[in-house]
Design a protein around this motif. Structure first.
Motif, mmCIF file in Angstrom:
data_model
loop_
_atom_site.group_PDB
_atom_site.id
_atom_site.type_symbol
_atom_site.label_atom_id
_atom_site.label_comp_id
_atom_site.label_asym_id
_atom_site.label_seq_id
_atom_site.Cartn_x
_atom_site.Cartn_y
_atom_site.Cartn_z
ATOM 1 N N GLN D 166 0.824 -1.203 0.000
ATOM 2 C CA GLN D 166 0.000 0.000 0.000
ATOM 3 C C GLN D 166 0.860 1.256 0.000
ATOM 4 O OE1 GLN D 166 -3.285 0.212 -0.389
ATOM 5 N NE2 GLN D 166 -2.860 2.389 -0.526
ATOM 6 N N GLY D 167 1.975 1.199 0.720
ATOM 7 C CA GLY D 167 2.862 2.360 0.782
ATOM 8 C C GLY D 167 3.257 2.848 -0.603
ATOM 9 N N ALA D 168 3.500 1.910 -1.515
ATOM 10 C CA ALA D 168 3.913 2.293 -2.863
ATOM 11 C C ALA D 168 2.792 3.059 -3.562
ATOM 12 C CB ALA D 168 4.285 1.050 -3.669
ATOM 13 N N TYR D 169 1.573 2.583 -3.400
ATOM 14 C CA TYR D 169 0.450 3.270 -4.030
ATOM 15 C C TYR D 169 0.207 4.619 -3.361
ATOM 16 C CZ TYR D 169 -0.755 -0.921 -6.660
ATOM 17 O OH TYR D 169 -0.741 -1.951 -7.542
ATOM 18 N N THR D 170 0.191 4.614 -2.038
ATOM 19 C CA THR D 170 -0.086 5.858 -1.320
ATOM 20 C C THR D 170 0.929 6.927 -1.682
ATOM 21 O OG1 THR D 170 -0.937 4.533 0.492
ATOM 22 C CG2 THR D 170 -0.505 6.836 0.954
ATOM 23 N N SER D 171 2.181 6.523 -1.859
ATOM 24 C CA SER D 171 3.194 7.534 -2.130
ATOM 25 C C SER D 171 2.882 8.280 -3.421
ATOM 26 C CB SER D 171 4.572 6.894 -2.219
ATOM 27 O OG SER D 171 4.763 6.311 -3.477
ATOM 28 N N GLU D 172 2.299 7.599 -4.387
ATOM 29 C CA GLU D 172 1.948 8.288 -5.628
ATOM 30 C C GLU D 172 0.828 9.297 -5.397
ATOM 31 O OE1 GLU D 172 4.614 7.798 -7.764
ATOM 32 O OE2 GLU D 172 3.061 7.800 -9.302
ATOM 33 N N VAL D 173 -0.123 8.890 -4.579
ATOM 34 C CA VAL D 173 -1.226 9.801 -4.275
ATOM 35 C C VAL D 173 -0.700 11.038 -3.537
ATOM 36 C CG1 VAL D 173 -3.303 10.060 -2.887
ATOM 37 C CG2 VAL D 173 -2.952 7.984 -4.208
ATOM 38 N N VAL D 174 0.170 10.803 -2.567
ATOM 39 C CA VAL D 174 0.701 11.918 -1.792
ATOM 40 C C VAL D 174 1.550 12.816 -2.694
ATOM 41 C CG1 VAL D 174 2.195 12.551 0.136
ATOM 42 C CG2 VAL D 174 0.635 10.628 0.351
ATOM 43 N N ARG D 175 2.307 12.209 -3.569
ATOM 44 C CA ARG D 175 3.131 12.996 -4.480
ATOM 45 C C ARG D 175 2.244 13.917 -5.333
ATOM 46 N NH1 ARG D 175 5.245 12.411 -9.607
ATOM 47 N NH2 ARG D 175 4.201 10.431 -9.912
ATOM 48 N N ALA D 176 1.153 13.360 -5.860
ATOM 49 C CA ALA D 176 0.240 14.199 -6.652
ATOM 50 C C ALA D 176 -0.294 15.332 -5.794
ATOM 51 C CB ALA D 176 -0.912 13.362 -7.192
ATOM 52 N N GLY D 177 -0.619 15.026 -4.552
ATOM 53 C CA GLY D 177 -1.146 16.060 -3.662
ATOM 54 C C GLY D 177 -0.128 17.164 -3.442
ATOM 55 N N ILE D 178 1.102 16.783 -3.197
ATOM 56 C CA ILE D 178 2.152 17.776 -2.959
ATOM 57 C C ILE D 178 2.329 18.645 -4.194
ATOM 58 C CG2 ILE D 178 4.629 18.058 -2.590
ATOM 59 C CD1 ILE D 178 4.534 15.612 -0.783
ATOM 60 N N LEU D 179 2.292 18.016 -5.371
ATOM 61 C CA LEU D 179 2.470 18.783 -6.603
ATOM 62 C C LEU D 179 1.323 19.763 -6.829
ATOM 63 C CD1 LEU D 179 3.802 16.123 -9.114
ATOM 64 C CD2 LEU D 179 5.034 18.034 -8.138
ATOM 65 N N SER D 180 0.164 19.469 -6.234
ATOM 66 C CA SER D 180 -0.985 20.332 -6.487
ATOM 67 C C SER D 180 -0.919 21.624 -5.690
ATOM 68 C CB SER D 180 -2.281 19.596 -6.139
ATOM 69 O OG SER D 180 -2.492 19.612 -4.749
ATOM 70 N N VAL D 181 -0.009 21.687 -4.710
ATOM 71 C CA VAL D 181 0.060 22.898 -3.885
ATOM 72 C C VAL D 181 0.953 23.919 -4.588
ATOM 73 C CG1 VAL D 181 0.732 23.834 -1.656
ATOM 74 C CG2 VAL D 181 -0.305 21.575 -1.796
#
Ligand SMILES: Nc1ncnc2c1ncn2[C@@H]1O[C@H](COP(=O)(O)OP(=O)(O)OP(=O)(O)O)[C@@H](O)[C@H]1O
Ligand SMILES: Nc1ncnc2c1ncn2[C@@H]1O[C@H](COP(=O)(O)OP(=O)(O)OP(=O)(O)O)[C@@H](O)[C@H]1O
Ligand SMILES: [Mg+2]
Ligand SMILES: [Mg+2]
Lengths: 274, 265, 308, 308, 265
Positions: D166-181
């Motif tokens: 799950q960590g691998a998947y979550t990291s992509e989601v978090v990365r997208a979130g960070i990029l959106s700021v």
């Protein structure tokens, strides 16, 4: 855009018309008997790696059956979970896939019993000495495929010899398949495992001398050919043809050819009564 | 087209900020073409200049939000963002850059308020999280600051519930709350009406009196005249002219400056 | 508002300015080399352990070229593509419906997401495949009539089941993406006379994509693996093929490793696609675009530009 | 820059202004009622079809209260929680590593994502569970030694396998979130003297959460269902319990429907959590926050405020 | 504190825009407290007023980006955003609102450029996608417009690569490209230097000559004096005073206006 209407079910099932054949009209007319199988159970049915077609004892039997009935046999490969639904929805005519006939299951389908299966305990050869009497299994970790009927039988065994007899209960380790159970024996996570005798015999050929059967066989339950509940025309035809196979010796030849003399039985409709 | 940079006029006090030959590129665009500048401690310097001349970029370089291509910017006796090793200028480790930035406050042209925090939370974020001030005294000081810029009634409003001028004032209060040694203002009055410009002017004069050094980018010549000790005029990435407001605004020596100022309405 | 002069003024005795020629250099990172070495050591240890494990790498090599697994992979990829296309189309539609002010529209969308995210896809697959239990016959009156079991082939059932289920998940991702776009963008689009729909697909969605692509990448890669559930309805994808093989020969770990290698290959291809999609939709964002490997290669070979 | 007067000037003969008292009303939507009726009809048809289908609803009712399924559900929920916590912690860490300028750090993060997203979680579970094939003994020299099979109980193997995957998947989601700021946010944080880390967790992540929560909601709900794979290593979660039952009694559809109902219940609880999380992290966003059901209730009962 | 709104001064030409008793609330905040205003076809009206007085909100109501609580805003012979049915004002269907908005252009206080499109793409988006102009002729006209605001060299730059003033000019060009009947400018010169203010002034005077009606919110009194036919002064959600620039700016009648203007530097 056309609207697709899905007509709701209203109970009407097979309306069998009389004809020369014993089989229901639809099957007789098409000349093909569709048989559902899940090729995950060597040596009963499995995929041949080279030809990628389903082979095994059940295949030999059902082909002989088809010849007796005068129809072609078409094997439909399906997952284990899907087999019974397919009989229900008419996707296949019968299912023959090493399914055990149990009283519980008879509530939803009919069985034509044809094979007396039995479960065996087995363990690594080096540990075989530790299991000499039924109670030796108590408190041990026992690996068993959750898809097989043995999962339930082991629980009954536990009630009879261990937990029910005041000893420590058997620790059940359910696995996805018989192969996975063996993997646990190998790593030492499981102490003992249960599998069908036919299955064991098959693997003895592959890893000769690695495993050894211990204790006596579990109570035998027959494998049955599954027919839609109440379709007496179909079950009658199958039972009749099966009996004919027994009579002309084909049946025995197929089973003994596979080293399964113990499994020979008399075909009967819904044989298990519990 | 560009006029060679004049050498910096020497300042009355000891310089707090000194830029030496600062060059900056964006891709192939030569945005800063050798900036030389000194700002004395306690001095207020206004930067004027046409749009796109590099004023914002220069401010951002002082705060090391942009790397520079060559040259040095001193804050006191340290080079900002870089360490001199012999004749080489190597970027500092992050920790030191953070330390250097704490001496500087900045008000951005686009404000960059934290949208998920109310006006007051925006202001106290730095004091509490960076300087370790107690939440209580930070709130007190933050309220005071916001009242001073006329936002006593909007403490709990989120940035998007504020008008343009209100947001700009929150940004000013946020920068002041850090009590920096050097303040960098990027058009701090662009969204303000004349009354508020006057009030911000008062605030800035107070700050100047208390010894705060300020570099202010502005388009309002009147404002520059009032607040600045010296005025610098930038064009094409260079400082064209620098001097007192009277010198630069009222009697500019360079043609470019003259042309620019002649357009003031 | 005091300004304590914590910073000392520039000392007048500094060397004369020679800075004009002083180029700056990026920060140096001596720790990185140490880190790299440590990582390599750990990697070597793991590789060594696996090489020495009770896994028969010869068997792995043998099955890597097996035709039936590659055919299974083909089915896996095909099903993934079909289900994801269906899922994305549905997802965008439902996300837009969900944000609608019309309570009927948003209610239907909400219900769809609730049901299809809420129930196991395994059950959904079986439901579609066994739709005949509920609707024995599908008909457009006077035009077309067919037995449901004939229409619902394994592939159709799997594509429908996986796609419709995926739509529910995708819609949440798209919704988050839409919410991440500044309201000012919508207003600017309205102000130049765009309607709601055009605003959505010309202005909002293209910006939302930056946030949408990575989770959708996740979902696509997830789908690649979820297709293995389609074996429940008789689609012979790669994992089922492998299972059939290991039911026979007991080489569970070996065959699963072969599958893993194939999945990894497929995922790598997808990741490259994701990388370029992110680049495309990241244009205009303040972060500099990472250079494509191709550009990096050109830069390494060609002349260095004078600026940084 | 012509200004064609497409718009006629205000006619002078308009009725005198009485607008001062004219309250505006929101748009009316006669289509909505029709839509609602249509939706209800379709829903009724589907419900009716299912009620009349070859599914024994009595059996469903019976198993709905079955203790073994509820125990299985408990295990499912527990495993979901443990795996998601592990997954989110790893995900945030890896996302931050991935965006690091240090090539070793970002390389390791990239590799982690590649391997764990790339291989089937089923295999990963088996790998952890059968780790003894590779490392028969786990030991911290001089402190602790144990047989791997004793440490890797089914639950530990499942939690590790699912969480790390799950960590691998979550990291992509978090990365997208960070990029959106917006980058301006980072700069503003730097300008008030925050370091990289503090900027991340005080400024960037809280804003990224608005974009992160819905996909993480997806992943959590997905995890709830993925835990069923843990049955491969012998964790008796709800689906395995159901399978044990239907292998015995053939009531496949009925038992799966019971599972679906329980999953739906769990998903509903999670969705409520997601709703409130989204509200919390959406504060300050320009879109008005939807009212909580509680607030809606209060508003309906209490007095209406004078303003809209 | 607020002074009752004066009745609108009648305009020389037939009014294109007429606001009648417009009220607007944000929650409990009464932002617009009964705006009455007429703007003649071809007229340029400047709105002055302190920060937070509701200027931006009023512009947004004209474009129906905000709903209003009560009152009517006419554009020609239609009520914007609402339909009168007897004595009731019901919001119009979306299609009609879109049609009405096409007659209006707007430049936002925060620009709101499309960040994923270059300067030129921002400008041609409307003509191509809304008006159905061919991409080719739209590019030609867009280039022309951007050159006119001094951005001929930045056609392919993305908004974030532009300085504040450059962004603002792109926003102006984008609004003009739609060739509206009515233009709403929200502080169109806030980020511009004096030279550019002068240029934008020239552009706006041209537009006024060609018959475009404009409502301009601005803080630059000098700019207002130059460009406006009439000036309105807003405070506390009301129009306090309205008249020619000479009347309002040079000899304001109301105390509030006088106080405000006295602060201009
Ligand atoms: N990130 C960037 N990438 C490329 N070019 C940039 C970038 N940022 C700024 N520029 C360019 O650098 C030049 C200087 O920009 P800067 O923002 O410093 O101008 P400015 O003097 O502050 O102008 P204004 O008064 O309009 O704010 C401009 O031509 C701008 O287009
Ligand atoms: N979305 C909102 N929610 C709540 N209050 C708001 C909102 N938008 C604006 N306001 C408030 O309404 C008032 C008027 O805002 P508006 O933006 O119209 O002011 P303005 O006259 O344009 O000021 P400025 O010159 O500073 O831009 C302000 O007090 C502001 O805080
Ligand atoms: Mg600037
Ligand atoms: Mg405003």
């Amino acid at each position: 855009v056309g609207t697709v209407l899905l007509t709701s079910a209203c109970g009407g099932t097979s309306a069998s018309t009389s004809s020369d054949s014993d089989l229901p009209a639809a099957v007789a007319q098409s000349g093909t008997l569709r048989v559902g199988m899940s090729p995950d159970f060597p040596p009963m049915e499995y995929l041949d790696e080279k030809t990628q077609s389903i082979v095994g004892v059940d295949v030999k039997l059902v082909n002989a059956l088809g010849r007796k009935l005068g129809v072609k046999v078409k094997i439909v490969q399906q997952s284990f979970d899907q087999l019974l639904n397919s009989v229900q929805t008419g996707r296949v005519d019968i299912v023959m896939s090493g399914l055990s006939d149990t009283a519980e299951r008879q509530k939803t389908v009919d069985f034509v019993d044809y094979f007396a299966s039995e479960g065996r305990f087995y363990t690594l050869q080096s540990d075989a000495g530790k299991f000499t009497k039924p109670a030796d299994v108590c408190g041990k970790t026992l690996a068993v495929s959750k898809k097989t009927d043995y999962y339930e039988q082991v629980q009954k065994y536990d009630k009879q010899h261990c937990a029910g007899a005041g000893k420590s209960a058997v620790k059940l380790l359910p696995t996805d398949s018989g192969s996975a159970a063996r993997l646990q024996l190998e790593q030492g996570r499981a102490d003992v495992a249960v599998q069908g005798a036919e299955n064991l015999a098959y693997f003895e050929k592959q890893d000769a001398g690695k495993y050894e059967s211990v204790l006596g066989p579990l109570k035998s339950t027959p494998f049955g050919i599954v027919v839609k509940k109440g379709d007496s025309k179909m079950s009658g035809a199958i039972l009749k043809a099966m009996k004919a196979l027994v009579k002309d010796g084909t049946y025995k030849k197929i089973l003994t050819g596979g080293g399964m003399d113990y499994a020979v039985t008399t075909p009967v409709l819904n044989g298990t009564k519990d | 087209m560009t006029i060679p940079a004049s050498t910096p006029v020497s300042t009355p006090t000891a310089p707090l900020v000194r830029a030496e030959g600062v060059h900056k590129y964006f891709g192939d665009l030569h945005v800063l073409q050798g900036i030389d500048l000194e700002v004395g401690a306690g001095e207020v310097l206004c930067l004027l200049g046409p749009s796109g001349s590099g004023k914002s970029t220069f401010l951002r370089c002082i705060n090391h939000l942009e790397t520079i291509h060559s040259g040095r910017i001193w804050l006191g006796d340290e080079i900002i963002g870089y360490q001199q090793q012999g004749t080489r200028l190597v970027e500092r480790p992050e920790r030191e850059i953070v330390r250097q930035r704490r001496a500087m406050g900045m008000v951005f042209q686009r404000f960059n308020l934290f949208p998920h925090r109310t006006a007051l939370e925006n202001v106290i974020e730095g004091p509490v999280r960076v300087k370790g001030m107690s939440a209580r005294s930070a709130r007190e000081r933050g309220t005071e600051l916001l009242e001073r810029v006329g936002l006593g009634g909007k403490l709990d409003a989120y940035p998007r519930q504020l008008s343009g001028g209100q947001q700009q004032r929150v940004a000013i209060a946020r920068a002041l709350a850090m009590e920096p040694t050097l303040m960098l203002f990027d058009e701090p009055t662009s969204a303000l009406d004349p009354e508020l410009v006057g009030e911000v002017l008062t605030v800035m004069k107070d700050l100047a009196d208390s010894g705060l050094t300020m570099i202010v980018v502005t388009h309002e010549i009147g404002f520059a005249r009032e607040v600045a000790d010296r005025v610098a005029f930038m064009d094409g990435g260079q400082i064209v002219e620098i001097g007192t407001p009277a010198e630069v605004i009222d009697s500019p020596r360079h043609e470019r400056t003259r042309a620019f100022l002649s357009r003031v309405l | 508002m005091s300004a304590k002069s914590a910073v000392k003024p520039v000392s007048r005795s500094d060397p004369p300015s020679t800075a004009e020629e002083m180029l700056t250099e990026p920060r140096r990172h001596p720790g990185r080399l140490v880190g790299a070495v440590a990582v390599l050591l750990v990697a070597a240890f793991i590789v060594d352990s696996f090489a020495g494990a009770q896994i028969d790498w010869g068997v792995v090599r043998h099955y890597l070229g097996a035709g039936f697994l590659i055919r299974g992979l083909g089915m896996t990829v095909l099903l993934t593509v079909v289900a994801m296309v269906l899922g994305i189309v549905l997802g965008v539609l439902v996300a837009v419906m969900r944000l609608s002010k019309n309570p009927v529209t948003s209610g239907v969308a909400w219900f769809y997401v609730w049901v299809f995210r809420g129930t196991p896809v395994y059950l959904q697959l079986l439901m579609w495949f066994n739709l005949a239990l509920v609707f024995p016959v599908i008909s457009v009156p006077g035009v077309y009539t067919a037995r449901t079991v004939d229409v619902m082939t394994p592939f159709v059932a799997a594509a429908l089941g996986l796609g419709i289920n995926q739509g529910a998940y995708t819609s949440e991702v798209v919704r988050a993406g839409i919410l991440s776009v500044d309201e000012g963008q919508t207003e600017a689009a309205y102000a130049i006379g765009m309607g709601r729909l055009k605003t959505m697909y010309r202005v909002v969605l293209p910006q939302a994509m930056r946030v949408i692509v990575p989770p959708i990448g996740n979902e696509t890669i997830g789908m690649l693996k979820t297709t293995s559930l389609a074996s429940a309805v008789g689609v012979t994808e790669i994992l089922l093929e492998a299972q059939h093989a290991y039911y026979v020969n007991n080489r569970i770990m070996e065959l699963l490793i072969v599958c893993a290698i194939w999945y990894l290959a497929a995922v790598s291809v997808l990741s490259v696609g994701q990388y370029y999609l992110e680049r495309y939709f990241g244009r205009g964002s303040s972060r500099p675009l990472p250079r494509t490997p191709f550009q990096q290669f050109r830069a390494a070979v060609g002349r260095r530009s004078v600026s940084r």
